[in-house]
Design an enzyme around this catalytic site. Sequence first.
Site, short mmCIF file in Angstrom:
data_model
loop_
_atom_site.label_atom_id
_atom_site.label_comp_id
_atom_site.label_asym_id
_atom_site.label_seq_id
_atom_site.Cartn_x
_atom_site.Cartn_y
_atom_site.Cartn_z
N ARG A 79 0.96 -1.11 -0.11
CA ARG A 79 -0.04 -0.05 0.14
C ARG A 79 1.03 1.19 0.05
O ARG A 79 2.09 1.34 0.28
CB ARG A 79 -1.06 0.07 1.05
CG ARG A 79 -0.52 -0.49 2.43
CD ARG A 79 0.63 0.20 3.25
NE ARG A 79 0.18 1.53 3.29
CZ ARG A 79 1.25 2.43 3.48
NH1 ARG A 79 2.46 2.05 3.57
NH2 ARG A 79 0.67 3.90 3.46
N GLY A 80 0.24 2.28 -0.36
CA GLY A 80 1.07 3.60 -0.41
C GLY A 80 1.27 4.03 -1.75
O GLY A 80 1.34 2.87 -2.65
N ALA A 81 0.89 5.04 -2.05
CA ALA A 81 0.72 5.46 -3.64
C ALA A 81 1.87 5.13 -4.39
O ALA A 81 1.64 4.54 -5.34
CB ALA A 81 0.35 7.00 -3.77
N ARG A 141 -7.78 -0.41 -6.72
CA ARG A 141 -7.95 1.08 -5.77
C ARG A 141 -7.98 2.28 -6.48
O ARG A 141 -7.43 2.25 -7.41
CB ARG A 141 -6.77 0.98 -4.76
CG ARG A 141 -6.58 -0.10 -3.89
CD ARG A 141 -5.60 0.06 -2.76
NE ARG A 141 -6.39 0.77 -1.83
CZ ARG A 141 -5.48 1.30 -0.66
NH1 ARG A 141 -4.19 1.19 -0.63
NH2 ARG A 141 -6.14 2.41 0.44
N GLN A 168 -1.82 2.63 9.97
CA GLN A 168 -0.67 2.75 9.25
C GLN A 168 0.19 3.49 10.03
O GLN A 168 1.53 3.10 9.91
CB GLN A 168 -0.92 3.44 8.01
CG GLN A 168 -1.79 2.49 6.76
CD GLN A 168 -3.23 2.84 6.70
OE1 GLN A 168 -3.55 3.31 7.89
NE2 GLN A 168 -3.85 2.64 5.41
N ASP A 176 -1.81 11.07 -2.33
CA ASP A 176 -2.03 9.81 -3.19
C ASP A 176 -2.34 10.42 -4.54
O ASP A 176 -2.42 9.75 -5.60
CB ASP A 176 -3.13 9.23 -2.64
CG ASP A 176 -2.75 8.32 -1.37
OD1 ASP A 176 -2.89 8.85 -0.25
OD2 ASP A 176 -2.41 7.17 -1.68
N ASN A 193 -4.90 12.84 0.46
CA ASN A 193 -3.99 11.95 1.22
C ASN A 193 -5.08 11.11 2.21
O ASN A 193 -6.40 11.29 2.07
CB ASN A 193 -3.09 12.71 1.90
CG ASN A 193 -1.96 11.86 2.41
OD1 ASN A 193 -1.75 10.83 1.70
ND2 ASN A 193 -1.85 11.99 3.87
N LYS A 194 -4.44 10.31 3.02
CA LYS A 194 -5.15 9.34 3.99
C LYS A 194 -6.17 10.26 4.75
O LYS A 194 -5.86 11.28 5.08
CB LYS A 194 -4.19 8.75 4.88
CG LYS A 194 -4.63 7.73 5.89
CD LYS A 194 -5.62 6.87 5.42
CE LYS A 194 -4.79 6.03 4.47
NZ LYS A 194 -6.07 5.16 3.56
O1 MRU Z 1 -4.41 3.36 2.07
P1 MRU Z 1 -3.16 3.63 2.04
O2 MRU Z 1 -2.32 2.92 3.22
O3 MRU Z 1 -2.68 2.98 0.61
O4 MRU Z 1 -2.83 5.09 1.97
C1 MRU Z 1 -1.54 5.79 1.96
C2 MRU Z 1 -1.48 7.02 2.01
O5 MRU Z 1 -2.58 7.69 2.27
C3 MRU Z 1 -0.16 7.80 2.09
O6 MRU Z 1 -0.17 8.89 2.68
C4 MRU Z 1 0.16 8.17 0.72
O7 MRU Z 1 -0.11 7.00 -0.12
C5 MRU Z 1 1.55 8.82 0.44
S1 MRU Z 1 2.79 7.65 0.58
C6 MRU Z 1 4.12 8.28 -0.09
#
Ligand code: MRU
Length: 346
Positions: free
Chosen positions: A50-52, A93, A198, A239, A249-250
């Site tokens: 996970r993470g963009a 996603r 996270q 994201d 973002n999250k």
């Molecule tokens: O749902 P996730 O864990 O994939 O969400 C991740 C985030 O929101 C991060 O802050 C974002 O991807 C930036 S990662 C460098």
Amino acid sequence: MEDFFTLRTVAWAGRSVRMIDQTVLPSKLVYRSYARYSDVATAIKTMVVRGAPAIGVAAAMGVALAALDSTASDKKGFMADVEKAAAVLKSTRPTAVNLFWGVDRVVRTARRASTAREARAAVVAEVKRMEEEDVAANRKLGRIGAELIEDGDTIMTQCNAGALATVGYGTALGVVRAAREAGKFVKVLVPETRPALQGARLTAFELVRDGFDCRLIADTAVGYMLSRGAVDKVVVGADRITRDGWVFNKIGTYQMAVLARRHHVPFYPAAPRSTFDLERTHDQVTIEERSASEVVSIRGRRIAPKGIPVGNPAFDGTPPELVTSIVTDAGLIRSPVARNIRKVIS
Ligand code: MRU
């Protein structure tokens, strides 16, 4: 110089993709290997990865696996196999634009080749390049962002925008790492980031592992910490950043940005170029709605009564007027960010 780049979250391993299983962290550091694109798609969906930026590269590698797996000898049949895999990977996603960027880049590479055989070699070379570029971009934006950080600063972040959210090094945590590499002492405040935790599971894991001075807080303590002057800067990942300067973002990032402004604390999103969506405005972004089970339970243990209706948006959008500057590998986008994006990102 000390090297803080310790975790390699996603890696091309010949005919498979190797990744850290983020669902079992922090109790276990387990690597999984996937040789089929459909397994990579499942890993993205279930947040093994996970993470963009990490899902962007993982999805691109998924397309490369499909290319290697295709038995078609003619280019047309081969492209049909690749495009089918691309569609499956893109459906995993909806919010992080890096996923679409990664898949499209590899599909374009395959299209450019004259034969299926040439295309297979080209997509493998491309995903290896993407893996290295991701780390290089994070290191670069880290150095640019580190200039905003002063010795002794306490930085609040959100979710995990570290090595685990990228191929390695991280975006928001890349800024933190680069500040330390530049000889600055920094402390990090880590909100737990419900519902998927996270912050508590992943950011805390990385920072403790790498010996950073950090403190875990409940999400509900964010406003209090900002109001008490306990935070010098907020640095978060992203994201998707749309052409009108909105930062997705999250979930929880927007309320953090509002509170940061209320208490005169700078708010800096940090993201590589692959996170920018210059084709869309904020009203065209799909916010992922995740399973109710993430909210009614914590790590499998039910905490809410049966039958309670649940909302679980996984991301939110922060409008540009709350953003101090955006840190990117192409330079700093200063306020007003909506007007300045095009000057930095082409
Ligand atoms: O749902 P996730 O864990 O994939 O969400 C991740 C985030 O929101 C991060 O802050 C974002 O991807 C930036 S990662 C460098």
